[in-house]
Design a protein around this motif. Structure first.
Motif, PDB file in Angstrom:
ATOM      1  N   PHE A  60       0.818  -1.211   0.000  1.00  0.00           N
ATOM      2  CA  PHE A  60       0.000   0.000   0.000  1.00  0.00           C
ATOM      3  C   PHE A  60       0.853   1.262   0.000  1.00  0.00           C
ATOM      4  CE2 PHE A  60      -2.916  -3.211   1.443  1.00  0.00           C
ATOM      5  CZ  PHE A  60      -4.058  -2.869   0.743  1.00  0.00           C
ATOM      6  N   ARG A 115       3.133   4.354  -0.507  1.00  0.00           N
ATOM      7  CA  ARG A 115       4.381   4.540  -1.238  1.00  0.00           C
ATOM      8  C   ARG A 115       5.051   3.203  -1.546  1.00  0.00           C
ATOM      9  NH1 ARG A 115       9.645   6.717   0.451  1.00  0.00           N
ATOM     10  NH2 ARG A 115      10.724   7.261  -1.482  1.00  0.00           N
ATOM     11  N   SER A 159       9.424   0.991   9.979  1.00  0.00           N
ATOM     12  CA  SER A 159       8.154   1.704  10.114  1.00  0.00           C
ATOM     13  C   SER A 159       6.968   0.954   9.505  1.00  0.00           C
ATOM     14  CB  SER A 159       8.253   3.093   9.471  1.00  0.00           C
ATOM     15  OG  SER A 159       8.563   2.980   8.099  1.00  0.00           O
ATOM     16  N   SER A 203       4.034  -1.773   9.112  1.00  0.00           N
ATOM     17  CA  SER A 203       3.259  -2.700   9.931  1.00  0.00           C
ATOM     18  C   SER A 203       2.539  -3.653   8.993  1.00  0.00           C
ATOM     19  CB  SER A 203       2.329  -1.984  10.905  1.00  0.00           C
ATOM     20  OG  SER A 203       1.665  -0.922  10.299  1.00  0.00           O
ATOM     21  N   LEU A 226       1.949  -2.266   5.404  1.00  0.00           N
ATOM     22  CA  LEU A 226       1.381  -0.933   5.536  1.00  0.00           C
ATOM     23  C   LEU A 226       2.468   0.064   5.907  1.00  0.00           C
ATOM     24  CD1 LEU A 226      -1.370  -2.119   8.071  1.00  0.00           C
ATOM     25  CD2 LEU A 226      -1.488  -2.312   5.573  1.00  0.00           C
ATOM     26  N   PRO A 248       3.628   3.907   7.145  1.00  0.00           N
ATOM     27  CA  PRO A 248       2.939   4.766   8.115  1.00  0.00           C
ATOM     28  C   PRO A 248       1.680   5.395   7.500  1.00  0.00           C
ATOM     29  CG  PRO A 248       5.285   5.092   8.288  1.00  0.00           C
ATOM     30  CD  PRO A 248       5.070   4.211   7.086  1.00  0.00           C
ATOM     31  N   VAL A 249       0.627   5.427   8.290  1.00  0.00           N
ATOM     32  CA  VAL A 249      -0.697   5.791   7.769  1.00  0.00           C
ATOM     33  C   VAL A 249      -0.946   7.297   7.874  1.00  0.00           C
ATOM     34  CG1 VAL A 249      -1.652   3.521   8.263  1.00  0.00           C
ATOM     35  CG2 VAL A 249      -1.789   5.310  10.011  1.00  0.00           C
ATOM     36  N   ALA A 250      -1.879   7.782   7.090  1.00  0.00           N
ATOM     37  CA  ALA A 250      -2.162   9.219   7.074  1.00  0.00           C
ATOM     38  C   ALA A 250      -3.615   9.474   6.703  1.00  0.00           C
ATOM     39  CB  ALA A 250      -1.227   9.938   6.112  1.00  0.00           C
ATOM     40  N   GLY A 251      -4.508   8.886   7.488  1.00  0.00           N
ATOM     41  CA  GLY A 251      -5.925   9.136   7.247  1.00  0.00           C
ATOM     42  C   GLY A 251      -6.364  10.434   7.904  1.00  0.00           C
ATOM     43  N   TYR A 254      -6.926   9.575  -1.689  1.00  0.00           N
ATOM     44  CA  TYR A 254      -6.771   8.700  -0.533  1.00  0.00           C
ATOM     45  C   TYR A 254      -6.874   7.253  -0.994  1.00  0.00           C
ATOM     46  CZ  TYR A 254      -7.248  12.317   3.062  1.00  0.00           C
ATOM     47  OH  TYR A 254      -7.059  13.385   3.878  1.00  0.00           O
ATOM     48  N   GLU A 255      -5.948   6.460  -0.487  1.00  0.00           N
ATOM     49  CA  GLU A 255      -5.998   5.019  -0.735  1.00  0.00           C
ATOM     50  C   GLU A 255      -6.227   4.340   0.607  1.00  0.00           C
ATOM     51  OE1 GLU A 255      -2.679   3.358  -3.044  1.00  0.00           O
ATOM     52  OE2 GLU A 255      -2.409   1.970  -1.383  1.00  0.00           O
ATOM     53  N   ALA A 256      -6.927   3.227   0.618  1.00  0.00           N
ATOM     54  CA  ALA A 256      -7.162   2.516   1.880  1.00  0.00           C
ATOM     55  C   ALA A 256      -7.152   1.015   1.645  1.00  0.00           C
ATOM     56  CB  ALA A 256      -8.497   2.929   2.479  1.00  0.00           C
ATOM     57  N   PRO A 299      -5.750   2.189   8.242  1.00  0.00           N
ATOM     58  CA  PRO A 299      -4.881   1.966   7.083  1.00  0.00           C
ATOM     59  C   PRO A 299      -5.354   2.761   5.866  1.00  0.00           C
ATOM     60  CG  PRO A 299      -6.302   0.080   7.394  1.00  0.00           C
ATOM     61  CD  PRO A 299      -6.615   1.027   8.518  1.00  0.00           C
ATOM     62  N   VAL A 300      -5.050   4.052   5.938  1.00  0.00           N
ATOM     63  CA  VAL A 300      -5.436   5.015   4.895  1.00  0.00           C
ATOM     64  C   VAL A 300      -4.186   5.829   4.575  1.00  0.00           C
ATOM     65  CG1 VAL A 300      -6.895   7.005   4.361  1.00  0.00           C
ATOM     66  CG2 VAL A 300      -7.798   5.151   5.782  1.00  0.00           C
ATOM     67  N   TRP A 301      -3.983   6.082   3.274  1.00  0.00           N
ATOM     68  CA  TRP A 301      -2.791   6.824   2.847  1.00  0.00           C
ATOM     69  C   TRP A 301      -3.205   7.969   1.938  1.00  0.00           C
ATOM     70  CZ3 TRP A 301      -3.282   1.588   3.170  1.00  0.00           C
ATOM     71  CH2 TRP A 301      -2.494   0.983   4.141  1.00  0.00           C
ATOM     72  N   LYS A 302      -2.510   9.098   2.148  1.00  0.00           N
ATOM     73  CA  LYS A 302      -2.853  10.321   1.418  1.00  0.00           C
ATOM     74  C   LYS A 302      -1.761  10.617   0.403  1.00  0.00           C
ATOM     75  CE  LYS A 302      -3.068  14.163   3.950  1.00  0.00           C
ATOM     76  NZ  LYS A 302      -3.659  15.278   4.727  1.00  0.00           N
ATOM     77  N   HIS A 303      -2.156  10.745  -0.845  1.00  0.00           N
ATOM     78  CA  HIS A 303      -1.216  11.037  -1.929  1.00  0.00           C
ATOM     79  C   HIS A 303      -1.507  12.449  -2.415  1.00  0.00           C
ATOM     80  CE1 HIS A 303       0.906   9.149  -5.687  1.00  0.00           C
ATOM     81  NE2 HIS A 303       1.612  10.102  -5.121  1.00  0.00           N
ATOM     82  N   ASP A 354       4.753  15.117  -6.500  1.00  0.00           N
ATOM     83  CA  ASP A 354       3.753  14.504  -5.636  1.00  0.00           C
ATOM     84  C   ASP A 354       4.452  13.864  -4.453  1.00  0.00           C
ATOM     85  OD1 ASP A 354       4.569  12.368  -7.774  1.00  0.00           O
ATOM     86  OD2 ASP A 354       3.770  11.247  -6.081  1.00  0.00           O
ATOM     87  N   TRP A 370       3.644  11.041  -0.958  1.00  0.00           N
ATOM     88  CA  TRP A 370       2.786  10.261  -0.060  1.00  0.00           C
ATOM     89  C   TRP A 370       2.992  10.813   1.341  1.00  0.00           C
ATOM     90  CZ3 TRP A 370      -0.830   6.746  -1.281  1.00  0.00           C
ATOM     91  CH2 TRP A 370      -0.774   6.164  -2.556  1.00  0.00           C
ATOM     92  N   ILE A 371       1.924  11.264   1.970  1.00  0.00           N
ATOM     93  CA  ILE A 371       2.026  11.735   3.347  1.00  0.00           C
ATOM     94  C   ILE A 371       2.104  10.505   4.254  1.00  0.00           C
ATOM     95  CG2 ILE A 371       0.913  13.115   5.136  1.00  0.00           C
ATOM     96  CD1 ILE A 371       1.767  14.717   2.675  1.00  0.00           C
ATOM     97  N   GLU A 372       3.061  10.505   5.153  1.00  0.00           N
ATOM     98  CA  GLU A 372       3.201   9.366   6.066  1.00  0.00           C
ATOM     99  C   GLU A 372       3.206   9.863   7.500  1.00  0.00           C
ATOM    100  OE1 GLU A 372       6.567   7.201   4.568  1.00  0.00           O
ATOM    101  OE2 GLU A 372       5.323   6.226   3.050  1.00  0.00           O
ATOM    102  N   GLY A 373       2.314   9.315   8.304  1.00  0.00           N
ATOM    103  CA  GLY A 373       2.178   9.764   9.682  1.00  0.00           C
ATOM    104  C   GLY A 373       2.615   8.694  10.666  1.00  0.00           C
ATOM    105  N   ALA A 374       1.644   8.035  11.260  1.00  0.00           N
ATOM    106  CA  ALA A 374       1.926   7.111  12.358  1.00  0.00           C
ATOM    107  C   ALA A 374       2.152   5.683  11.865  1.00  0.00           C
ATOM    108  CB  ALA A 374       0.746   7.117  13.319  1.00  0.00           C
ATOM    109  N   VAL A 375       2.983   4.956  12.596  1.00  0.00           N
ATOM    110  CA  VAL A 375       3.121   3.517  12.381  1.00  0.00           C
ATOM    111  C   VAL A 375       1.864   2.869  12.972  1.00  0.00           C
ATOM    112  CG1 VAL A 375       4.452   1.460  12.987  1.00  0.00           C
ATOM    113  CG2 VAL A 375       5.633   3.613  12.475  1.00  0.00           C
TER     114      VAL A 375
END
Lengths: 81, 161
Positions: free
Chosen positions: A8, A10, A50, A52, A75, A77-80, B54-56, B125-129, B136, B138-143
């Motif tokens: 998923f 990147r 990083s 999961s 997965l 790191p997530v960014a919802g 957004y991808e999930a 489990p959501v990712w922001k592009h 471009d 990919w925003i990456e935040g928390a594990v």
């Protein structure tokens, strides 16, 4: 045995695909599947600390064992939100 | 375990629908309904965003949402929550996430609503592009680790601040 791997965010950009089949030894852990993925796509290796994982859409640890036919998702790191 | 209060997909979000889903059958059972709508910003880290996707991993996202719902129930037994996340391309200013929380008392409704967004950012489990004029990212935040107690405590602390 064979498992299906989903990548998923990147990770699929770096690997160039979203889904692949991986051959791993019987009773392999999720970490062994990750090793197989990084062996094939070294570009994703920096995510070792990083990433999961989920097996069959349940959160798991890297030490969790996988079974034949499992769907193993990695997965970044997530960014919802 | 199908629950209309939890959803993820490409549909346009309707926070009014979520508020109705938490209102309950008995009129007046809840004295407070708090809603939150997260929208797509046109600036991020000083760069102008021109579009965003957004991808999930949807089945796992629904698992994460159910975990969050159950954590809310444990912290605030009187609160009920509903939240939906949108996927795919989303126009600037449109909603990417919508949350409704209801409770007999406003403090619990505010806290539950805040907890959902904090926790969602940690484990969903959501990712922001994000796409800019010149590239471009990919925003990456928390594990994502639902069993990380420190993250859970941090979400709870923020909710009650």
């Amino acid at each position: 045995m064979r498992v299906t791997v989903l990548l998923f965010g990147r990770l699929h950009d770096l690997a160039g695909l979203r889904e692949l089949e991986c051959e791993v030894p019987r009773e392999a852990a999720v970490s062994a599947v990750w090793q197989a993925v990084t062996g094939r796509f070294p570009a994703v290796a920096p995510y070792a600390r990083s990433v999961s994982a989920a097996v069959n859409a349940e959160f798991v640890k890297m030490t969790t064992a996988v079974d034949e036919g499992d769907e193993v998702a990695f997965l970044p790191p997530v960014a919802g939100g | 375990m199908s629950d209309r209060r939890l959803a993820i997909g490409p549909h346009v979000l309707d926070v009014g629908e979520l508020a109705a889903l938490v209102a309950g059958d008995e009129p007046g059972a809840h004295g407070a309904v708090v809603t939150f709508v997260g929208t797509v910003r046109n600036l991020n880290q000083g760069r102008r965003v021109i579009r965003l996707e957004y991808e999930a991993y949807e089945p796992l996202a629904l698992r994460a949402f159910a975990i969050i719902r159950d954590e809310v129930a444990a912290h605030w037994p009187s609160a009920r929550v509903a939240f939906h996340h949108r996927t795919g391309p989303i126009a600037l200013g449109e909603a990417s996430v919508a949350i409704a929380a209801a409770s007999p008392r406003r403090a619990d409704a505010f806290a539950a609503c805040r907890y959902v967004i904090e926790r969602l950012k940690q484990i969903a489990p959501v990712w922001k592009h994000e796409y800019f004029e010149d590239g471009d990212v990919w925003i990456e935040g928390a594990v994502a680790d639902p069993s990380d107690e420190k993250a859970k405590e941090e979400a709870f602390r923020r909710s009650c601040a």
